[in-house]
Design a protein around this motif. Structure first.
Motif, PDB file in Angstrom:
ATOM      1  N   GLY A  30       0.775  -1.231   0.000  1.00  0.00           N
ATOM      2  CA  GLY A  30       0.000   0.000   0.000  1.00  0.00           C
ATOM      3  C   GLY A  30       0.804   1.277   0.000  1.00  0.00           C
ATOM      4  O   GLY A  30       0.228   2.364   0.059  1.00  0.00           O
ATOM      5  N   GLU A  31       2.136   1.191  -0.116  1.00  0.00           N
ATOM      6  CA  GLU A  31       2.965   2.386   0.005  1.00  0.00           C
ATOM      7  C   GLU A  31       2.720   3.407  -1.108  1.00  0.00           C
ATOM      8  O   GLU A  31       2.887   4.612  -0.900  1.00  0.00           O
ATOM      9  CB  GLU A  31       4.439   2.018   0.031  1.00  0.00           C
ATOM     10  CG  GLU A  31       4.957   1.397  -1.250  1.00  0.00           C
ATOM     11  CD  GLU A  31       6.458   1.129  -1.219  1.00  0.00           C
ATOM     12  OE1 GLU A  31       7.108   1.433  -2.219  1.00  0.00           O
ATOM     13  OE2 GLU A  31       6.954   0.630  -0.194  1.00  0.00           O
ATOM     14  N   GLY A  32       2.324   2.939  -2.288  1.00  0.00           N
ATOM     15  CA  GLY A  32       2.091   3.857  -3.394  1.00  0.00           C
ATOM     16  C   GLY A  32       0.628   4.125  -3.657  1.00  0.00           C
ATOM     17  O   GLY A  32       0.290   4.793  -4.637  1.00  0.00           O
ATOM     18  N   GLY A 123       1.118  12.655  -2.319  1.00  0.00           N
ATOM     19  CA  GLY A 123       0.406  12.412  -1.075  1.00  0.00           C
ATOM     20  C   GLY A 123       0.393  10.961  -0.646  1.00  0.00           C
ATOM     21  O   GLY A 123      -0.231  10.625   0.360  1.00  0.00           O
ATOM     22  N   THR A 124       1.079  10.080  -1.377  1.00  0.00           N
ATOM     23  CA  THR A 124       1.117   8.670  -0.998  1.00  0.00           C
ATOM     24  C   THR A 124       2.054   8.469   0.203  1.00  0.00           C
ATOM     25  O   THR A 124       2.952   9.280   0.433  1.00  0.00           O
ATOM     26  CB  THR A 124       1.615   7.803  -2.159  1.00  0.00           C
ATOM     27  OG1 THR A 124       2.996   8.127  -2.413  1.00  0.00           O
ATOM     28  CG2 THR A 124       0.792   8.033  -3.418  1.00  0.00           C
ATOM     29  N   PRO A 125       1.865   7.388   0.952  1.00  0.00           N
ATOM     30  CA  PRO A 125       2.792   7.118   2.057  1.00  0.00           C
ATOM     31  C   PRO A 125       4.255   7.096   1.618  1.00  0.00           C
ATOM     32  O   PRO A 125       5.126   7.645   2.304  1.00  0.00           O
ATOM     33  CB  PRO A 125       2.334   5.756   2.579  1.00  0.00           C
ATOM     34  CG  PRO A 125       0.870   5.714   2.275  1.00  0.00           C
ATOM     35  CD  PRO A 125       0.741   6.419   0.949  1.00  0.00           C
ATOM     36  N   ALA A 126       4.548   6.493   0.464  1.00  0.00           N
ATOM     37  CA  ALA A 126       5.930   6.412  -0.001  1.00  0.00           C
ATOM     38  C   ALA A 126       6.515   7.790  -0.266  1.00  0.00           C
ATOM     39  O   ALA A 126       7.663   8.075   0.104  1.00  0.00           O
ATOM     40  CB  ALA A 126       6.010   5.559  -1.268  1.00  0.00           C
ATOM     41  N   SER A 127       5.751   8.668  -0.899  1.00  0.00           N
ATOM     42  CA  SER A 127       6.249  10.009  -1.211  1.00  0.00           C
ATOM     43  C   SER A 127       6.451  10.839   0.048  1.00  0.00           C
ATOM     44  O   SER A 127       7.432  11.570   0.174  1.00  0.00           O
ATOM     45  CB  SER A 127       5.275  10.726  -2.154  1.00  0.00           C
ATOM     46  OG  SER A 127       5.292  10.136  -3.439  1.00  0.00           O
TER      47      SER A 127
END
Length: 209
Positions: A30-32, A123-127
């Motif tokens: 779900g990171e992206g 706004g993704t968790p990875a970013s």
């Protein structure tokens, strides 16, 4: 009156359009994905713990009181259109985590906070985690060996009007409680740093009210 060994470390980042290269770490589920996804909080925690593991630091465990404080504050920043560690009515991180029941009546503790927001792919968790790791103040909180607990709050929307596309506002409250903290933490005036990225990189200091 009880004596507290206390330390607050505050860093904030507004992330609009620039995504930095991701570190070479294993993928987190779900990171992206969109921050509205139910797994976004778990993905953010996974990414933060990967960064700590790479530096041989223990993993952070989720704290219900810290998560409650972080989630409520993320929603407040979106709802009231502000972006700071101090709310318009003057509430501070210390007051928020106390109200959530995290700070004990006695004993030692250390706590810190990172905030950020991003729109679209930023706004993704990875970013968000990647951008924190490229900012000294945020990175210092993430890799602080004194911290053992974390609360992550993600609210849909931006803390300012006029933002196009999907956006999300993040709050991470870090902490540690107990006798070990007293030796590790030294009293320090809270500081806040803000990084703004919109196409070109610019930086400004978040004013503490």
């Amino acid at each position: 009156m009880p004596t507290y060994a206390r330390r607050l470390l505050l860093s904030c980042g507004a992330l609009l359009a620039l995504a930095l290269p991701a570190p070479a770490l294993a993928a987190c589920a779900g990171e992206g994905g969109p921050p509205a996804d139910p797994g976004a909080v778990a993905a953010t925690l996974c990414l933060l713990n990967e960064q700590r593991a790479a530096q041989h630091l223990p993993a952070l465990s989720s704290s219900s009181p810290l998560r409650a404080a972080a989630s409520a504050y993320a929603r407040e920043m979106v709802g009231r259109r502000f972006f700071d560690h101090v709310s318009p009515d003057g509430s501070t991180m210390l007051q928020r985590i106390k109200a959530a029941g995290w700070v004990a009546a006695s004993g030692s503790w250390t706590a810190g906070e990172n905030i950020a927001w991003g729109s679209g792919g930023s706004g993704t968790p990875a970013s968000i985690v990647d951008s924190w790791m490229h900012s000294a103040g945020h990175r210092a909180n993430i890799l602080n060996g004194a911290f053992v607990e974390i609360g992550i709050g993600i609210a849909p929307g931006a803390p300012q009007a006029g933002v196009r596309g999907d956006a999300a506002t993040y709050v991470t409250d870090f902490g540690s409680r107990g006798s070990a903290t007293a030796a590790a933490a030294k009293p320090k005036k809270p500081t806040a740093r803000c990084v703004t990225r919109a196409g070109a990189t610019a930086a400004k200091r978040c004013a503490r009210r």
